[in-house]
Design a protein around this motif. Structure first.
Motif, PDB file in Angstrom:
ATOM      1  N   ASP A 146       3.155   8.040  10.489  1.00 16.66           N
ATOM      2  CA  ASP A 146       2.843   8.828   9.296  1.00 16.66           C
ATOM      3  C   ASP A 146       1.738   8.176   8.474  1.00 16.66           C
ATOM      4  OD1 ASP A 146       4.741  10.690   9.977  1.00 16.66           O
ATOM      5  OD2 ASP A 146       6.279   9.935   8.597  1.00 16.66           O
ATOM      6  N   ALA A 147       1.658   6.834   8.540  1.00 21.23           N
ATOM      7  CA  ALA A 147       0.605   6.102   7.815  1.00 21.23           C
ATOM      8  C   ALA A 147      -0.674   5.978   8.647  1.00 21.23           C
ATOM      9  CB  ALA A 147       1.111   4.717   7.420  1.00 21.23           C
ATOM     10  N   ARG A 148      -0.671   6.530   9.838  1.00 17.02           N
ATOM     11  CA  ARG A 148      -1.836   6.542  10.741  1.00 17.02           C
ATOM     12  C   ARG A 148      -2.195   5.153  11.269  1.00 17.02           C
ATOM     13  NH1 ARG A 148       0.019  10.882  10.044  1.00 17.02           N
ATOM     14  NH2 ARG A 148      -1.123  12.799   9.547  1.00 17.02           N
ATOM     15  N   PHE A 149      -1.170   4.310  11.508  1.00 20.59           N
ATOM     16  CA  PHE A 149      -1.405   3.022  12.156  1.00 20.59           C
ATOM     17  C   PHE A 149      -1.914   3.235  13.571  1.00 20.59           C
ATOM     18  CE2 PHE A 149       0.336   1.141   8.596  1.00 20.59           C
ATOM     19  CZ  PHE A 149       0.707  -0.189   8.745  1.00 20.59           C
ATOM     20  N   ASP A 150      -2.600   2.220  14.094  1.00 25.93           N
ATOM     21  CA  ASP A 150      -3.095   2.294  15.466  1.00 25.93           C
ATOM     22  C   ASP A 150      -1.954   2.200  16.472  1.00 25.93           C
ATOM     23  OD1 ASP A 150      -6.396   1.653  15.543  1.00 25.93           O
ATOM     24  OD2 ASP A 150      -5.333   1.106  13.715  1.00 25.93           O
ATOM     25  N   PRO A 176      -0.029  -3.511  -5.032  1.00 28.34           N
ATOM     26  CA  PRO A 176      -0.635  -2.747  -3.930  1.00 28.34           C
ATOM     27  C   PRO A 176      -2.151  -2.893  -3.870  1.00 28.34           C
ATOM     28  CG  PRO A 176       1.088  -1.456  -4.959  1.00 28.34           C
ATOM     29  CD  PRO A 176       0.928  -2.697  -5.803  1.00 28.34           C
ATOM     30  N   GLU A 177      -2.805  -2.893  -5.026  1.00 30.51           N
ATOM     31  CA  GLU A 177      -4.258  -3.040  -5.064  1.00 30.51           C
ATOM     32  C   GLU A 177      -4.678  -4.411  -4.540  1.00 30.51           C
ATOM     33  OE1 GLU A 177      -8.172  -1.657  -6.079  1.00 30.51           O
ATOM     34  OE2 GLU A 177      -6.275  -0.576  -6.274  1.00 30.51           O
ATOM     35  N   GLN A 178      -3.955  -5.449  -4.909  1.00 35.69           N
ATOM     36  CA  GLN A 178      -4.299  -6.803  -4.470  1.00 35.69           C
ATOM     37  C   GLN A 178      -4.067  -6.985  -2.975  1.00 35.69           C
ATOM     38  OE1 GLN A 178      -1.787  -8.794  -7.294  1.00 35.69           O
ATOM     39  NE2 GLN A 178      -3.493  -9.315  -8.652  1.00 35.69           N
ATOM     40  N   ASP A 195       7.930   0.313   4.833  1.00 36.75           N
ATOM     41  CA  ASP A 195       7.909   1.532   4.020  1.00 36.75           C
ATOM     42  C   ASP A 195       7.023   1.407   2.785  1.00 36.75           C
ATOM     43  OD1 ASP A 195       9.852   2.016   5.903  1.00 36.75           O
ATOM     44  OD2 ASP A 195      11.347   2.778   4.480  1.00 36.75           O
ATOM     45  N   ASP A 196       7.179   0.315   2.038  1.00 33.56           N
ATOM     46  CA  ASP A 196       6.458   0.163   0.782  1.00 33.56           C
ATOM     47  C   ASP A 196       4.958   0.054   1.013  1.00 33.56           C
ATOM     48  OD1 ASP A 196       6.640   0.149  -1.973  1.00 33.56           O
ATOM     49  OD2 ASP A 196       6.766  -2.035  -2.129  1.00 33.56           O
ATOM     50  N   LEU A 197       4.554  -0.712   2.019  1.00 34.80           N
ATOM     51  CA  LEU A 197       3.123  -0.860   2.305  1.00 34.80           C
ATOM     52  C   LEU A 197       2.522   0.476   2.738  1.00 34.80           C
ATOM     53  CD1 LEU A 197       1.202  -3.721   3.845  1.00 34.80           C
ATOM     54  CD2 LEU A 197       0.978  -1.492   4.949  1.00 34.80           C
ATOM     55  N   ALA A 198       3.249   1.212   3.576  1.00 33.10           N
ATOM     56  CA  ALA A 198       2.739   2.505   4.035  1.00 33.10           C
ATOM     57  C   ALA A 198       2.557   3.467   2.874  1.00 33.10           C
ATOM     58  CB  ALA A 198       3.695   3.097   5.071  1.00 33.10           C
ATOM     59  N   ALA A 199       3.464   3.420   1.903  1.00 38.05           N
ATOM     60  CA  ALA A 199       3.417   4.364   0.792  1.00 38.05           C
ATOM     61  C   ALA A 199       2.448   3.955  -0.305  1.00 38.05           C
ATOM     62  CB  ALA A 199       4.820   4.524   0.194  1.00 38.05           C
ATOM     63  N   ARG A 200       2.231   2.632  -0.488  1.00 38.33           N
ATOM     64  CA  ARG A 200       1.497   2.176  -1.679  1.00 38.33           C
ATOM     65  C   ARG A 200       0.169   1.483  -1.374  1.00 38.33           C
ATOM     66  NH1 ARG A 200       5.535  -1.186  -5.305  1.00 38.33           N
ATOM     67  NH2 ARG A 200       3.990  -0.660  -6.924  1.00 38.33           N
ATOM     68  N   VAL A 224      -1.599   1.645   2.013  1.00 43.27           N
ATOM     69  CA  VAL A 224      -2.453   2.434   2.908  1.00 43.27           C
ATOM     70  C   VAL A 224      -3.265   3.484   2.158  1.00 43.27           C
ATOM     71  CG1 VAL A 224      -2.407   4.125   4.791  1.00 43.27           C
ATOM     72  CG2 VAL A 224      -1.107   1.997   4.992  1.00 43.27           C
ATOM     73  N   PRO A 225      -2.706   4.233   1.179  1.00 40.40           N
ATOM     74  CA  PRO A 225      -3.544   5.207   0.465  1.00 40.40           C
ATOM     75  C   PRO A 225      -4.747   4.583  -0.242  1.00 40.40           C
ATOM     76  CG  PRO A 225      -1.217   5.683   0.095  1.00 40.40           C
ATOM     77  CD  PRO A 225      -1.279   4.360   0.801  1.00 40.40           C
ATOM     78  N   ILE A 226      -4.602   3.349  -0.717  1.00 46.26           N
ATOM     79  CA  ILE A 226      -5.736   2.673  -1.364  1.00 46.26           C
ATOM     80  C   ILE A 226      -6.839   2.396  -0.345  1.00 46.26           C
ATOM     81  CG2 ILE A 226      -6.460   0.581  -2.579  1.00 46.26           C
ATOM     82  CD1 ILE A 226      -3.616   0.429  -3.737  1.00 46.26           C
ATOM     83  N   LEU A 227      -6.447   1.910   0.835  1.00 45.14           N
ATOM     84  CA  LEU A 227      -7.442   1.664   1.890  1.00 45.14           C
ATOM     85  C   LEU A 227      -8.108   2.958   2.324  1.00 45.14           C
ATOM     86  CD1 LEU A 227      -5.397  -0.890   4.061  1.00 45.14           C
ATOM     87  CD2 LEU A 227      -7.259  -1.404   2.455  1.00 45.14           C
ATOM     88  N   GLN A 228      -7.348   4.039   2.357  1.00 45.12           N
ATOM     89  CA  GLN A 228      -7.920   5.339   2.729  1.00 45.12           C
ATOM     90  C   GLN A 228      -8.917   5.820   1.672  1.00 45.12           C
ATOM     91  OE1 GLN A 228      -4.145   7.348   3.176  1.00 45.12           O
ATOM     92  NE2 GLN A 228      -4.236   7.241   5.420  1.00 45.12           N
ATOM     93  N   GLU A 229      -8.585   5.618   0.399  1.00 45.28           N
ATOM     94  CA  GLU A 229      -9.500   6.027  -0.673  1.00 45.28           C
ATOM     95  C   GLU A 229     -10.820   5.267  -0.593  1.00 45.28           C
ATOM     96  OE1 GLU A 229      -7.398   5.354  -4.261  1.00 45.28           O
ATOM     97  OE2 GLU A 229      -5.932   6.969  -3.926  1.00 45.28           O
ATOM     98  N   ARG A 230     -10.785   4.047  -0.096  1.00 46.73           N
ATOM     99  CA  ARG A 230     -12.006   3.243   0.035  1.00 46.73           C
ATOM    100  C   ARG A 230     -12.823   3.612   1.267  1.00 46.73           C
ATOM    101  NH1 ARG A 230      -9.592  -2.814  -1.365  1.00 46.73           N
ATOM    102  NH2 ARG A 230      -9.001  -2.339  -3.512  1.00 46.73           N
TER     103      ARG A 230
END
Length: 444
Positions: free
Chosen positions: A53-57, A369-371, A400-405, A407-413
Protein backbone atom coordinates in the motif's frame (compact mmCIF):
# COMPACT_ATOMS: atom_id res chain seq x y z
CA UNK A 1 16.84 19.51 11.14
CA UNK A 2 14.89 21.09 8.31
CA UNK A 3 13.14 19.61 5.33
CA UNK A 4 14.99 19.25 2.04
CA UNK A 5 13.58 21.80 -0.37
CA UNK A 6 12.84 20.72 -3.92
CA UNK A 7 13.39 23.35 -6.57
CA UNK A 8 11.28 23.30 -9.71
CA UNK A 9 12.96 21.15 -12.36
CA UNK A 10 15.43 19.67 -9.89
CA UNK A 11 16.26 16.03 -10.53
CA UNK A 12 15.50 13.77 -7.61
CA UNK A 13 17.23 10.46 -7.42
CA UNK A 14 14.45 7.92 -6.78
CA UNK A 15 14.42 6.20 -3.40
CA UNK A 16 13.96 2.43 -3.29
CA UNK A 17 12.60 0.75 -0.16
CA UNK A 18 12.42 -2.83 1.04
CA UNK A 19 10.52 -4.05 4.10
CA UNK A 20 12.38 -6.56 6.28
CA UNK A 21 10.12 -8.99 8.11
CA UNK A 22 11.23 -8.85 11.78
CA UNK A 23 12.45 -11.98 13.48
CA UNK A 24 15.86 -13.18 12.32
CA UNK A 25 17.87 -10.35 13.85
CA UNK A 26 18.69 -8.81 17.21
CA UNK A 27 16.43 -5.79 16.75
CA UNK A 28 13.02 -7.42 17.23
CA UNK A 29 11.23 -6.66 20.50
CA UNK A 30 9.07 -9.49 21.85
CA UNK A 31 8.50 -8.36 25.45
CA UNK A 32 5.58 -5.98 24.75
CA UNK A 33 1.87 -6.82 24.38
CA UNK A 34 1.69 -5.56 20.79
CA UNK A 35 4.38 -8.00 19.60
CA UNK A 36 2.90 -10.68 17.34
CA UNK A 37 3.88 -14.08 16.02
CA UNK A 38 6.80 -14.65 13.63
CA UNK A 39 5.18 -17.85 12.28
CA UNK A 40 1.49 -16.94 11.87
CA UNK A 41 0.77 -16.19 8.21
CA UNK A 42 -1.34 -13.22 9.26
CA UNK A 43 1.88 -11.53 10.41
CA UNK A 44 3.55 -11.97 7.02
CA UNK A 45 0.42 -10.82 5.23
CA UNK A 46 0.03 -7.70 7.37
CA UNK A 47 3.57 -6.46 6.75
CA UNK A 48 3.35 -7.25 3.02
CA UNK A 49 0.04 -5.44 2.58
CA UNK A 50 1.30 -2.36 4.43
CA UNK A 51 4.47 -2.32 2.31
CA UNK A 52 2.52 -2.69 -0.93
CA UNK A 53 0.00 0.00 0.00
CA UNK A 54 2.99 2.30 0.62
CA UNK A 55 4.44 1.32 -2.79
CA UNK A 56 7.60 -0.32 -1.42
CA UNK A 57 9.80 -2.12 -3.92
CA UNK A 58 9.92 -5.45 -2.10
CA UNK A 59 9.26 -7.55 0.99
CA UNK A 60 12.44 -9.13 2.39
CA UNK A 61 12.51 -12.44 4.23
CA UNK A 62 15.71 -13.47 5.99
CA UNK A 63 16.30 -17.04 7.11
CA UNK A 64 18.20 -18.97 9.76
CA UNK A 65 19.20 -22.57 9.09
CA UNK A 66 19.86 -23.63 12.67
CA UNK A 67 18.83 -22.50 16.13
CA UNK A 68 21.78 -20.91 17.88
CA UNK A 69 23.15 -22.36 21.08
CA UNK A 70 24.86 -20.70 24.01
CA UNK A 71 26.59 -22.74 26.72
CA UNK A 72 24.80 -25.78 25.37
CA UNK A 73 21.34 -24.19 25.50
CA UNK A 74 19.16 -22.58 22.85
CA UNK A 75 19.50 -18.88 23.54
CA UNK A 76 17.46 -15.78 22.84
CA UNK A 77 20.11 -13.37 21.59
CA UNK A 78 17.84 -13.10 18.60
CA UNK A 79 15.07 -15.11 17.02
CA UNK A 80 16.03 -17.69 14.43
CA UNK A 81 13.83 -19.88 12.30
CA UNK A 82 10.44 -19.48 10.69
CA UNK A 83 8.29 -21.32 8.14
CA UNK A 84 9.97 -22.28 4.87
CA UNK A 85 10.88 -19.25 2.76
CA UNK A 86 9.40 -20.44 -0.54
CA UNK A 87 6.14 -21.49 1.11
CA UNK A 88 5.70 -18.08 2.74
CA UNK A 89 6.59 -16.11 -0.39
CA UNK A 90 4.33 -18.23 -2.61
CA UNK A 91 1.46 -17.60 -0.22
CA UNK A 92 2.21 -13.86 -0.23
CA UNK A 93 2.13 -13.88 -4.03
CA UNK A 94 -1.57 -14.70 -3.76
CA UNK A 95 -2.41 -11.75 -1.49
CA UNK A 96 -0.28 -9.04 -3.17
CA UNK A 97 -0.22 -7.69 -6.71
CA UNK A 98 2.90 -5.59 -7.24
CA UNK A 99 5.21 -5.98 -4.23
CA UNK A 100 8.50 -7.75 -4.91
CA UNK A 101 9.07 -10.94 -2.90
CA UNK A 102 12.68 -11.51 -1.82
CA UNK A 103 13.88 -14.62 0.00
CA UNK A 104 17.23 -15.60 1.50
CA UNK A 105 18.42 -18.97 0.20
CA UNK A 106 21.85 -20.38 1.02
CA UNK A 107 24.20 -21.45 -1.78
CA UNK A 108 26.30 -23.61 0.54
CA UNK A 109 23.61 -26.08 1.60
CA UNK A 110 21.36 -26.28 -1.48
CA UNK A 111 21.60 -27.44 -5.10
CA UNK A 112 21.40 -25.22 -8.22
CA UNK A 113 18.71 -27.15 -10.11
CA UNK A 114 16.34 -27.21 -7.16
CA UNK A 115 16.79 -23.53 -6.28
CA UNK A 116 16.49 -22.49 -9.95
CA UNK A 117 13.22 -24.43 -10.19
CA UNK A 118 11.87 -22.96 -6.94
CA UNK A 119 12.63 -19.36 -7.92
CA UNK A 120 11.28 -19.85 -11.43
CA UNK A 121 8.08 -21.18 -9.84
CA UNK A 122 7.83 -18.17 -7.53
CA UNK A 123 8.43 -15.80 -10.44
CA UNK A 124 5.61 -17.45 -12.39
CA UNK A 125 3.21 -17.47 -9.42
CA UNK A 126 3.90 -13.79 -8.68
CA UNK A 127 3.90 -12.64 -12.32
CA UNK A 128 7.51 -11.50 -12.15
CA UNK A 129 8.16 -10.37 -8.57
CA UNK A 130 10.68 -12.92 -7.28
CA UNK A 131 14.08 -12.01 -5.80
CA UNK A 132 16.83 -14.22 -4.39
CA UNK A 133 19.09 -12.99 -1.61
CA UNK A 134 22.16 -15.18 -2.22
CA UNK A 135 24.04 -15.96 0.97
CA UNK A 136 26.88 -18.31 1.86
CA UNK A 137 27.88 -20.10 5.04
CA UNK A 138 31.24 -21.35 6.22
CA UNK A 139 30.49 -22.75 9.67
CA UNK A 140 30.33 -26.44 10.52
CA UNK A 141 27.66 -25.81 13.16
CA UNK A 142 25.08 -24.92 10.53
CA UNK A 143 26.46 -27.63 8.24
CA UNK A 144 25.69 -30.30 10.83
CA UNK A 145 22.01 -29.98 9.90
CA UNK A 146 22.84 -31.16 6.39
CA UNK A 147 24.08 -34.37 4.81
CA UNK A 148 27.49 -33.02 3.82
CA UNK A 149 28.11 -31.27 7.12
CA UNK A 150 31.55 -29.78 7.60
CA UNK A 151 32.44 -26.30 6.51
CA UNK A 152 33.94 -24.36 3.63
CA UNK A 153 36.89 -21.97 3.94
CA UNK A 154 35.83 -18.36 3.46
CA UNK A 155 37.15 -18.07 -0.11
CA UNK A 156 35.76 -21.46 -1.16
CA UNK A 157 32.22 -20.55 -0.15
CA UNK A 158 32.22 -17.76 -2.75
CA UNK A 159 33.71 -20.06 -5.39
CA UNK A 160 30.87 -22.47 -4.73
CA UNK A 161 28.36 -19.60 -4.83
CA UNK A 162 29.70 -18.35 -8.18
CA UNK A 163 29.44 -21.81 -9.71
CA UNK A 164 26.02 -22.26 -8.11
CA UNK A 165 24.59 -19.12 -9.69
CA UNK A 166 26.18 -19.98 -13.05
CA UNK A 167 24.41 -23.35 -13.11
CA UNK A 168 21.12 -21.87 -11.92
CA UNK A 169 21.24 -19.22 -14.66
CA UNK A 170 21.85 -21.89 -17.28
CA UNK A 171 18.65 -23.64 -16.20
CA UNK A 172 16.69 -20.36 -16.33
CA UNK A 173 18.02 -19.64 -19.83
CA UNK A 174 17.67 -23.17 -21.24
CA UNK A 175 13.96 -23.08 -22.01
CA UNK A 176 13.18 -22.70 -25.69
CA UNK A 177 9.68 -22.48 -27.12
CA UNK A 178 10.50 -25.27 -29.54
CA UNK A 179 12.19 -27.55 -27.02
CA UNK A 180 14.04 -27.22 -23.69
CA UNK A 181 17.81 -27.08 -24.10
CA UNK A 182 19.99 -29.56 -22.27
CA UNK A 183 22.13 -28.22 -19.42
CA UNK A 184 25.48 -29.97 -19.09
CA UNK A 185 27.93 -28.69 -16.48
CA UNK A 186 31.01 -30.28 -14.96
CA UNK A 187 32.81 -28.13 -12.44
CA UNK A 188 34.62 -28.18 -9.13
CA UNK A 189 31.41 -28.05 -7.09
CA UNK A 190 28.68 -29.43 -9.36
CA UNK A 191 28.19 -32.00 -12.08
CA UNK A 192 24.82 -31.50 -13.77
CA UNK A 193 23.19 -33.07 -16.83
CA UNK A 194 19.52 -32.28 -17.28
CA UNK A 195 16.76 -30.02 -18.57
CA UNK A 196 14.71 -27.16 -17.11
CA UNK A 197 11.19 -28.11 -16.07
CA UNK A 198 9.50 -24.73 -16.46
CA UNK A 199 9.02 -22.21 -19.27
CA UNK A 200 11.01 -19.03 -18.97
CA UNK A 201 9.56 -16.94 -16.14
CA UNK A 202 8.29 -13.34 -16.52
CA UNK A 203 11.59 -11.78 -15.37
CA UNK A 204 13.78 -14.44 -16.97
CA UNK A 205 15.81 -14.59 -13.76
CA UNK A 206 14.74 -13.54 -10.27
CA UNK A 207 16.28 -10.27 -9.14
CA UNK A 208 19.55 -11.25 -7.45
CA UNK A 209 20.44 -9.71 -4.09
CA UNK A 210 23.67 -10.37 -2.20
CA UNK A 211 24.80 -9.66 1.34
CA UNK A 212 28.54 -9.54 1.94
CA UNK A 213 30.91 -6.71 2.83
CA UNK A 214 34.23 -8.58 2.61
CA UNK A 215 36.47 -8.16 -0.44
CA UNK A 216 35.31 -11.56 -1.75
CA UNK A 217 31.70 -10.64 -1.06
CA UNK A 218 32.03 -7.32 -2.87
CA UNK A 219 33.56 -8.97 -5.93
CA UNK A 220 30.86 -11.62 -6.01
CA UNK A 221 28.11 -9.03 -5.70
CA UNK A 222 29.64 -6.68 -8.27
CA UNK A 223 29.78 -9.52 -10.79
CA UNK A 224 26.47 -11.30 -10.14
CA UNK A 225 23.99 -9.24 -8.10
CA UNK A 226 21.30 -6.74 -9.06
CA UNK A 227 21.30 -5.31 -5.53
CA UNK A 228 23.64 -5.35 -2.54
CA UNK A 229 22.43 -5.62 1.06
CA UNK A 230 25.09 -3.88 3.17
CA UNK A 231 25.71 -3.04 6.82
CA UNK A 232 27.44 0.27 6.15
CA UNK A 233 25.41 2.80 8.10
CA UNK A 234 27.13 6.18 8.39
CA UNK A 235 26.95 8.63 5.53
CA UNK A 236 30.72 8.60 5.04
CA UNK A 237 31.05 4.79 5.13
CA UNK A 238 28.05 4.48 2.87
CA UNK A 239 29.49 6.80 0.24
CA UNK A 240 32.80 4.94 0.32
CA UNK A 241 31.11 1.56 -0.08
CA UNK A 242 28.77 2.89 -2.77
CA UNK A 243 31.65 4.25 -4.87
CA UNK A 244 33.66 1.05 -4.41
CA UNK A 245 30.90 -1.38 -5.37
CA UNK A 246 29.81 0.71 -8.37
CA UNK A 247 33.43 0.87 -9.59
CA UNK A 248 33.73 -2.91 -9.22
CA UNK A 249 30.56 -3.37 -11.27
CA UNK A 250 31.95 -1.13 -14.02
CA UNK A 251 35.20 -3.12 -13.99
CA UNK A 252 33.12 -6.21 -14.78
CA UNK A 253 31.64 -4.46 -17.81
CA UNK A 254 28.33 -3.65 -16.13
CA UNK A 255 26.34 -0.45 -15.99
CA UNK A 256 26.83 0.71 -12.35
CA UNK A 257 23.28 2.07 -12.28
CA UNK A 258 22.05 -1.51 -12.62
CA UNK A 259 23.51 -2.50 -9.25
CA UNK A 260 21.48 -1.05 -6.38
CA UNK A 261 22.84 -0.57 -2.86
CA UNK A 262 20.58 -1.14 0.16
CA UNK A 263 21.86 -0.68 3.72
CA UNK A 264 19.67 -1.99 6.52
CA UNK A 265 18.18 0.66 8.79
CA UNK A 266 15.92 0.82 11.80
CA UNK A 267 13.70 3.77 12.63
CA UNK A 268 11.83 5.36 15.52
CA UNK A 269 9.20 8.05 14.94
CA UNK A 270 7.81 10.52 17.47
CA UNK A 271 5.76 13.71 17.47
CA UNK A 272 8.92 15.52 18.59
CA UNK A 273 12.61 14.71 18.50
CA UNK A 274 12.65 14.41 22.28
CA UNK A 275 9.80 11.90 22.22
CA UNK A 276 11.49 9.89 19.46
CA UNK A 277 14.79 9.85 21.36
CA UNK A 278 13.07 8.56 24.49
CA UNK A 279 11.24 5.86 22.51
CA UNK A 280 14.51 4.84 20.85
CA UNK A 281 16.27 4.57 24.22
CA UNK A 282 13.46 2.41 25.61
CA UNK A 283 13.50 0.15 22.54
CA UNK A 284 17.26 -0.39 22.78
CA UNK A 285 16.94 -1.37 26.45
CA UNK A 286 14.32 -3.95 25.44
CA UNK A 287 16.49 -5.24 22.60
CA UNK A 288 19.55 -5.58 24.83
CA UNK A 289 18.41 -6.81 28.22
CA UNK A 290 20.85 -7.70 31.02
CA UNK A 291 21.19 -11.36 30.08
CA UNK A 292 21.48 -10.58 26.37
CA UNK A 293 24.31 -8.15 27.14
CA UNK A 294 26.24 -10.81 29.07
CA UNK A 295 25.58 -13.43 26.38
CA UNK A 296 26.87 -11.09 23.69
CA UNK A 297 30.09 -10.39 25.57
CA UNK A 298 30.63 -14.11 26.24
CA UNK A 299 30.82 -14.64 22.48
CA UNK A 300 33.88 -12.38 22.42
CA UNK A 301 35.52 -13.47 25.67
CA UNK A 302 34.86 -17.18 25.09
CA UNK A 303 34.05 -17.85 28.73
CA UNK A 304 31.20 -17.86 31.21
CA UNK A 305 30.67 -14.27 32.38
CA UNK A 306 27.45 -14.89 34.31
CA UNK A 307 29.07 -13.60 37.53
CA UNK A 308 29.57 -10.17 35.98
CA UNK A 309 27.13 -7.32 36.56
CA UNK A 310 25.69 -6.19 33.18
CA UNK A 311 25.56 -2.67 34.60
CA UNK A 312 29.19 -2.94 35.75
CA UNK A 313 32.54 -2.58 33.96
CA UNK A 314 33.80 -4.66 31.04
CA UNK A 315 36.07 -7.62 32.02
CA UNK A 316 39.79 -6.85 32.19
CA UNK A 317 40.87 -10.47 31.59
CA UNK A 318 41.80 -11.56 28.09
CA UNK A 319 39.48 -13.92 26.19
CA UNK A 320 39.99 -17.68 26.44
CA UNK A 321 38.08 -18.32 23.21
CA UNK A 322 36.32 -21.50 24.31
CA UNK A 323 33.39 -22.30 22.01
CA UNK A 324 30.59 -21.12 24.30
CA UNK A 325 28.33 -19.93 21.50
CA UNK A 326 27.59 -21.78 18.28
CA UNK A 327 25.90 -20.36 15.24
CA UNK A 328 27.19 -16.81 15.62
CA UNK A 329 30.79 -15.72 15.16
CA UNK A 330 32.88 -12.61 15.67
CA UNK A 331 35.36 -11.83 12.93
CA UNK A 332 38.98 -11.33 13.99
CA UNK A 333 41.29 -12.08 16.90
CA UNK A 334 39.22 -12.18 20.14
CA UNK A 335 42.03 -10.46 22.08
CA UNK A 336 42.04 -7.55 19.63
CA UNK A 337 38.25 -7.32 19.70
CA UNK A 338 38.24 -7.37 23.51
CA UNK A 339 40.87 -4.64 23.63
CA UNK A 340 38.81 -2.51 21.27
CA UNK A 341 35.70 -3.06 23.38
CA UNK A 342 37.55 -2.12 26.58
CA UNK A 343 38.89 1.07 24.99
CA UNK A 344 35.40 2.01 23.76
CA UNK A 345 33.90 1.38 27.20
CA UNK A 346 36.60 3.33 29.03
CA UNK A 347 36.41 6.29 26.64
CA UNK A 348 32.66 6.56 27.07
CA UNK A 349 32.37 5.41 30.69
CA UNK A 350 30.10 2.58 29.48
CA UNK A 351 28.85 -0.43 31.41
CA UNK A 352 28.69 -3.86 29.76
CA UNK A 353 25.08 -3.33 28.75
CA UNK A 354 25.68 0.20 27.50
CA UNK A 355 28.67 -1.01 25.49
CA UNK A 356 26.68 -3.82 23.87
CA UNK A 357 23.85 -1.42 23.03
CA UNK A 358 26.38 0.84 21.30
CA UNK A 359 28.26 -1.98 19.53
CA UNK A 360 25.12 -3.66 18.16
CA UNK A 361 23.41 -0.48 16.96
CA UNK A 362 22.36 -0.41 13.30
CA UNK A 363 21.93 2.65 11.16
CA UNK A 364 18.91 4.28 12.75
CA UNK A 365 16.64 7.14 11.78
CA UNK A 366 15.13 8.78 14.86
CA UNK A 367 12.90 11.84 14.93
CA UNK A 368 9.69 13.33 13.67
CA UNK A 369 8.26 12.05 10.37
CA UNK A 370 9.88 15.02 8.62
CA UNK A 371 13.26 14.31 10.21
CA UNK A 372 13.15 10.61 9.34
CA UNK A 373 12.22 11.49 5.76
CA UNK A 374 15.13 13.97 5.70
CA UNK A 375 17.56 11.27 6.80
CA UNK A 376 16.44 8.70 4.26
CA UNK A 377 16.43 11.25 1.45
CA UNK A 378 19.83 12.69 2.41
CA UNK A 379 21.60 9.33 2.14
CA UNK A 380 20.13 8.56 -1.27
CA UNK A 381 20.71 12.01 -2.76
CA UNK A 382 24.31 11.97 -1.45
CA UNK A 383 25.06 8.66 -3.22
CA UNK A 384 25.53 6.77 0.02
CA UNK A 385 22.93 4.24 -1.19
CA UNK A 386 20.00 3.78 -3.57
CA UNK A 387 17.54 3.10 -0.78
CA UNK A 388 17.08 1.14 2.42
CA UNK A 389 15.84 -2.18 3.67
CA UNK A 390 13.89 -0.97 6.66
CA UNK A 391 13.88 -3.20 9.74
CA UNK A 392 10.92 -2.63 12.10
CA UNK A 393 11.32 -3.56 15.77
CA UNK A 394 7.79 -4.97 16.06
CA UNK A 395 6.14 -7.92 14.34
CA UNK A 396 4.02 -7.36 12.33
CA UNK A 397 2.91 -3.73 12.83
CA UNK A 398 6.31 -2.05 13.06
CA UNK A 399 6.13 -0.58 9.54
CA UNK A 400 2.66 0.96 9.94
CA UNK A 401 3.70 4.35 11.32
CA UNK A 402 6.46 4.93 8.76
CA UNK A 403 4.18 3.95 5.88
CA UNK A 404 1.48 6.35 7.07
CA UNK A 405 3.62 9.32 8.15
CA UNK A 406 7.02 9.24 6.40
CA UNK A 407 6.32 7.82 2.94
CA UNK A 408 3.84 10.63 2.03
CA UNK A 409 6.56 13.21 2.77
CA UNK A 410 8.99 11.44 0.43
CA UNK A 411 6.27 11.27 -2.21
CA UNK A 412 5.56 15.00 -1.88
CA UNK A 413 9.26 15.66 -2.55
CA UNK A 414 9.13 13.64 -5.73
CA UNK A 415 11.72 11.16 -4.45
CA UNK A 416 9.40 8.17 -4.00
CA UNK A 417 6.74 6.75 -6.28
CA UNK A 418 3.05 7.38 -5.69
CA UNK A 419 2.07 4.47 -7.94
CA UNK A 420 3.84 1.44 -9.35
CA UNK A 421 4.81 2.13 -12.96
CA UNK A 422 5.52 -1.49 -13.89
CA UNK A 423 4.47 -4.97 -12.90
CA UNK A 424 7.75 -6.74 -12.15
CA UNK A 425 10.37 -6.18 -9.47
CA UNK A 426 12.90 -5.37 -12.19
CA UNK A 427 10.54 -2.58 -13.25
CA UNK A 428 10.33 -1.21 -9.69
CA UNK A 429 14.12 -1.16 -9.33
CA UNK A 430 14.71 0.46 -12.71
CA UNK A 431 16.58 -2.57 -14.05
CA UNK A 432 16.51 -3.33 -17.78
CA UNK A 433 14.75 -6.45 -19.05
CA UNK A 434 16.78 -9.59 -19.68
CA UNK A 435 17.30 -11.08 -23.10
CA UNK A 436 16.57 -14.76 -23.68
CA UNK A 437 20.26 -15.39 -23.03
CA UNK A 438 20.00 -13.83 -19.58
CA UNK A 439 21.96 -10.64 -20.29
CA UNK A 440 20.66 -7.08 -20.08
CA UNK A 441 19.04 -5.89 -23.27
CA UNK A 442 20.93 -3.02 -24.84
CA UNK A 443 18.97 -0.10 -26.20
CA UNK A 444 20.13 2.97 -28.03
Amino acid sequence: MTGIAVREGEHRKPIHLGAHFPGVNNTTVWQVPEAGSQVDFASFEHLARVAEDARFDFFFLAEGLRLREHLGRIHDLDVVGRPDTFTVLAALAAVTDRLGLAGTINTTFNEPFEVARQFATLDHLSAGRAAWNMVTSSDAFTGANFRRGGFLPHADRYRRAAEFITVAQRFWDAWDAAAPQRVVHRGEQFTVDGYPELPRSPQGHPVLLQAGDSADGREFGARHADAIFTRHGTLEAGREFYADIKARAAAHGRNPDHLKVFPAATFVIGDSRAEADEKARHIRLLQVGPQTAINFLEQVWGRDLSDYDPDGPVPQEDPTFDAVTQGRTRQGDPREIAARYRARAEAGGLSIRELVIEMTARQQFVGTPEQVADGIDRYVQADACDGFILVPHLTPTGLDDLAARVVPILQERGAFRTEYEGTTLRDHLGLPPLSAAGSERRTG
